[in-house]
Design a protein around this motif. Structure first.
Motif, PDB file in Angstrom:
ATOM      1  N   GLY A 179     -31.180 -36.405  27.650  1.00  0.00           N
ATOM      2  CA  GLY A 179     -31.657 -35.791  28.878  1.00  0.00           C
ATOM      3  C   GLY A 179     -31.022 -34.418  29.056  1.00  0.00           C
ATOM      4  N   LEU A 180     -30.898 -33.990  30.310  1.00  0.00           N
ATOM      5  CA  LEU A 180     -30.357 -32.649  30.542  1.00  0.00           C
ATOM      6  C   LEU A 180     -28.839 -32.602  30.454  1.00  0.00           C
ATOM      7  CD1 LEU A 180     -32.536 -31.379  33.543  1.00  0.00           C
ATOM      8  CD2 LEU A 180     -32.854 -30.950  31.110  1.00  0.00           C
ATOM      9  N   LYS A 181     -28.190 -33.732  30.720  1.00  0.00           N
ATOM     10  CA  LYS A 181     -26.727 -33.648  30.776  1.00  0.00           C
ATOM     11  C   LYS A 181     -25.989 -34.921  30.403  1.00  0.00           C
ATOM     12  CE  LYS A 181     -25.493 -35.780  34.846  1.00  0.00           C
ATOM     13  NZ  LYS A 181     -24.414 -36.039  35.724  1.00  0.00           N
ATOM     14  N   LEU A 304     -31.216 -19.889  36.678  1.00  0.00           N
ATOM     15  CA  LEU A 304     -30.531 -20.972  35.958  1.00  0.00           C
ATOM     16  C   LEU A 304     -30.816 -22.303  36.643  1.00  0.00           C
ATOM     17  CD1 LEU A 304     -28.068 -21.192  33.759  1.00  0.00           C
ATOM     18  CD2 LEU A 304     -26.703 -21.578  35.806  1.00  0.00           C
ATOM     19  N   ASP A 305     -31.131 -23.325  35.870  1.00  0.00           N
ATOM     20  CA  ASP A 305     -31.238 -24.649  36.475  1.00  0.00           C
ATOM     21  C   ASP A 305     -30.739 -25.705  35.506  1.00  0.00           C
ATOM     22  OD1 ASP A 305     -33.433 -24.866  34.700  1.00  0.00           O
ATOM     23  OD2 ASP A 305     -34.421 -26.267  36.044  1.00  0.00           O
ATOM     24  N   GLY A 306     -30.364 -26.847  36.074  1.00  0.00           N
ATOM     25  CA  GLY A 306     -29.832 -27.903  35.228  1.00  0.00           C
ATOM     26  C   GLY A 306     -29.565 -29.157  36.040  1.00  0.00           C
ATOM     27  N   GLU A 307     -28.820 -30.065  35.448  1.00  0.00           N
ATOM     28  CA  GLU A 307     -28.499 -31.323  36.119  1.00  0.00           C
ATOM     29  C   GLU A 307     -26.986 -31.526  36.114  1.00  0.00           C
ATOM     30  OE1 GLU A 307     -30.372 -34.757  34.427  1.00  0.00           O
ATOM     31  OE2 GLU A 307     -29.384 -36.124  35.799  1.00  0.00           O
ATOM     32  N   GLY A 308     -26.445 -31.899  37.257  1.00  0.00           N
ATOM     33  CA  GLY A 308     -25.000 -32.080  37.400  1.00  0.00           C
ATOM     34  C   GLY A 308     -24.519 -31.184  38.527  1.00  0.00           C
ATOM     35  N   PRO A 309     -23.364 -30.580  38.425  1.00  0.00           N
ATOM     36  CA  PRO A 309     -22.307 -30.867  37.467  1.00  0.00           C
ATOM     37  C   PRO A 309     -21.502 -32.067  37.937  1.00  0.00           C
ATOM     38  CG  PRO A 309     -21.597 -29.117  38.931  1.00  0.00           C
ATOM     39  CD  PRO A 309     -22.970 -29.526  39.374  1.00  0.00           C
TER      40      PRO A 309
END
Lengths: 631, 142
Positions: A179-181, A304-309
């Motif tokens: 997945g993303l993270k 910027l995009d993502g999953e978390g931190p």
């Protein structure tokens, strides 16, 4: 079989052959599944002290008997191998949607042996099991690899575990990514890379059954409705930093030189939530949902995009290098996830390098012209890339703190905070209770599997069972038993395929007992498990992991310690100001721990009799052989 | 037909958006198949770019395209609650209903070669009950 699928997939990468074996019911009952079976298989597969990148190392994926069911947060898989950082037992656990998919593909465990002659990926779906060419995936980061595979295979339903370029380049700090993270760290990505295995893509098609389905569903729904943690949904694991923001002190600062970080107020998880978090994102079956998606809408990192931190990322990219900017931390988070490096080991290695730079051990001549000054986020970002690519100074730093310090030399080892070669992310002079768990974990420094932390412990339980002193930060009596108990109870979710954040950390160790887990197992598998059966299984697992590390890395009592600096230098701020660890007290509680485990105090290893008494006869016999040989 | 109810996917914001946990699919497959098999759930969770997830389930259309497009008259509408009923003996497994449904709410069972469509669990949909974020609700179809 119920709960367990009853099948284990063996992938011989050297000969490009796959075979399927039955899951041995007796072994499954003894080691439960997931981490437990993985650990036993690793012990049986790797018998000697080998280079972690030798083809004779194995890489084992395991999903426990509850993974993929209705039990909340039944989302966890364990990846196990001889560790590329410690040389001993190595494993790491990850969530997401991969564990359930392994089960739906019909497998409890997947064992990779050997090494492919060129990059490959494994595909499992309704059409069969295939070892495919991964030439066009090699060089892609973890996000692009997964996107490309889903596009090629024609389905969003494929769940994929892979390595980024860090794993390809055998950076010892590399993780297996999903997945993303989602990451299985502890160097597992480097072992996967050494096998030329780029990815595993799975689309399950076999319905998963449990034995006593009505009762099982009732139990699952009861937990779902009763165990609610709204704060975890709001802040995820980063909630742990809120008290640090309030006090102004962090136990992970400036390579543990200080507990003071002036800029901590700028990385407040509450600001993170308000300004950057957009959506909740869960692992399979989780109602707490500690994962979140984020989006940076303005400034230098706009878009910027993502999953978390996670909490560890706030430490690694924030408090450790003293970076006081959330967008810069998020940038580091995305970089580490895409390139496939473990934020803890990588962040600690960068902080270590920064201290070397501060002390003149490293200069701009060594660092490709980079200034490794504290708070320099551009340097942090550049170093993450260099580490993943093993480029310039990154080649040394990709080895992790322990090996990097050996290569740098010049007295730098004094600032290398490692336990059995795995780096420490938290200053244990702040909370003394965590020292024993850190020192005796089977996989080196470990913040997840044995920490006696005063403020999250079930006070009454500890007092009643191990005495009041066990709970006191600097207490002595009862510590060994209490840490042993925590190590054992935290082993259970890893084996069952459940999430430790849900069942242990967010539940304060006390909500879910060995009896609860035994009941879940009984209902799922149809085999009778008592609380003591489950507890005994965790004890076996701890002993197997311990014996593996003794055999392959020679880890013994001498290695059950914590960084020397913590005994020597006092901390400088907060309520822990002036505190350091006491060597005499440490040795006493270590003795107490060995007594609680029934291990030999002289070398810290399980005795022949101990191993026999918990049903590990085969391993007991091995002990005799290798203790004679080189211990 | 005014009191016909359907499962509604509520558009909610953090922290109550669909988190993609698939508990709805786990319990749906358990309810209908007796096993855990999200790909056999009558509620479909579609993930976009590893990020946002959206559940899709039967819209209980006034004039269902699935019924109209079926070449073999295998689908009909329940006069009782408006759900779509499959007559398995007429179904050839052509999959046209799956392709034509604009709500992407029909799943195809590759094993039995039939479409699977939500039947509201007899009026008490298990997915609604289990959704931890409260994204699903059973409400009047208007």
């Amino acid at each position: 079989m119920y709960g367990w699928t009853g099948k284990i997939l063996i992938v011989d990468l050297s000969n490009r052959k796959v075979s399927i074996e039955d899951t041995d019911i007796n072994l499954a009952k003894k080691f439960l599944g997931g981490r437990g079976l993985n650990s036993y298989f690793l012990y049986k597969e790797v018998k000697n002290r080998i280079d972690p990148f030798d083809p004779s190392n194995v890489l084992i994926f395991g999903a426990g008997p509850l993974a993929g069911t209705l039990m909340p947060a039944s989302c966890r898989f364990t990846v196990t191998a001889l560790s590329s950082t410690t040389g001993g037992h190595g494993d790491a656990n990850s969530g997401g949607m991969f564990a359930s998919e392994i089960k739906y593909a019909g497998f409890d465990n997947i064992i990779f042996r050997g090494k492919a002659d060129k990059p490959v990926y494994l595909r499992i779906d309704r059409k069969g099991i295939f070892i495919e060419d991964a030439g066009e995936l090699w060089g892609k980061d973890s996000w692009d690899t997964q996107a490309a595979l889903r596009k090629k295979l024609g389905g969003e339903e494929y769940q994929i575990a892979c390595i980024g370029i860090a794993g390809e380049n055998l950076a010892r700090v590399a993780s297996v990514m999903h997945g993303l993270k989602r990451a299985a760290a502890k160097g597992m990505g480097a072992v996967m890379g050494s096998k030329n295995l780029k990815a595993i893509a799975v689309k399950g098609f076999k319905p998963l059954k449990v034995a006593r389905s009505k009762e099982f569903a009732d139990k699952a729904l009861k937990i779902l409705k009763s165990h609610i943690r709204g704060d975890m949904t709001l802040y995820g694991t980063t909630g742990g930093v809120i008290p640090e923001v309030k006090s102004g002190y962090s136990p992970a600062s400036k390579n543990l030189q200080t507990t003071v970080f002036e800029g901590i107020k700028y990385i407040d998880p509450r600001i993170l939530r308000e300004k950057y978090i957009t959506k909740v994102k869960s692992c399979y079956g989780c109602s707490i949902s500690c994962g979140r998606l984020y989006d940076v809408k303005e400034g230098e990192f706009s878009g910027l995009d993502g999953e978390g931190p996670e909490l560890a990322a706030l430490w690694s990219w924030g408090t450790q290098p003293q970076v006081a900017s959330l967008p810069a931390i998020l940038k580091a988070d995305v970089l580490s996830n895409r390139l496939g490096v473990d934020c803890i080991e990588t962040g600690n290695t960068i902080a270590f390098a920064m201290e070397c730079y501060q002390r003149g051990i490293l200069t701009k001549e060594d660092t490709d012209g980079l200034e490794l000054d504290w708070g320099n986020y551009k340097t942090v970002h550049t170093l993450i890339e260099k580490i993943a690519k093993r480029e310039g100074i990154g080649d040394i730093l990709s080895e992790g703190v322990e090996r990097a310090s050996q290569k740098i030399g010049k007295g730098s080892h004094e600032f290398a905070h490692t336990i059995k070669g795995q780096s420490v992310s938290s200053d244990m002079r702040v909370k003394h209770g965590i020292v024993l768990g850190y020192a005796t974990s089977t996989r080196g420094a470990d913040h997840l599997r044995g920490l006696l932390i005063d403020d999250v412990m079930p006070v009454e339980y500890i007092k009643k069972n191990f005495g009041e002193e066990a709970l006191k930060s600097k207490g002595v009596v009862g510590k060994g038993k209490a840490v042993r108990w925590i190590q054992d109870i935290t082993t259970v979710p890893d084996c069952l395929g459940l999430c430790k954040i849900f069942y242990i950390l967010s539940a304060g160790y006390s909500v879910f007992t060995f009896s609860d887990f035994a009941e879940m197992l009984t209902l799922a598998t149809g085999e009778d498990f008592s609380a003591s059966d489950v507890e005994l299984a965790t004890e076996r697992i701890y002993n197997v992991e311990r014996m593996f590390s003794a055999r392959t890395a020679g880890f013994m009592r001498k290695d059950d310690t914590v960084p020397e600096r913590f005994f020597r230098e006092p901390t400088d701020g907060g309520s822990s100001k002036g505190q350091k660890l006491d060597r005499d007290r440490f040795e006493i509680i270590l003795d107490d721990y060995y007594s609680a485990r029934g291990w030999d105090k002289s070398n810290g290893l399980p005795t022949y009799e101990k191993l026999k008494s918990i049903g590990l006869d085969d391993i007991a016999e091995d002990t005799r052989k290798f203790t004679d040989n080189y211990l | 037909m005014n009191d016909i109810k359907k499962i509604t996917v509520l558009e909610k914001v953090f922290p109550d958006n669909c988190s993609g946990c698939r508990l709805c699919q786990a319990i749906c497959s358990f309810e209908h198949e007796g096993s855990f098999a999200p790909w056999l759930a009558r509620i479909i969770v579609i993930e976009k770019d590893f990020r946002e997830t959206t559940p899709h389930t039967c819209n209980l259309c006034e004039e269902p395209v699935c019924i109209a497009c079926c070449p073999f008259d295998a689908l009909s509408k329940s006069s009782e609650n408006g759900t779509i009923i499959l007559d398995e003996k007429n179904c050839t497994g052509c999959g046209r209903c799956v392709r034509e449904c604009q709500y992407k709410a029909i799943v195809f069972d590759d094993e039995r070669m039939i479409p699977l469509i939500c039947n509201l669990c007899g009026g008490n949909p298990k997915c609604v009950d289990v959704c931890p974020r409260g994204v699903l609700s059973l409400s009047n179809k208007t």
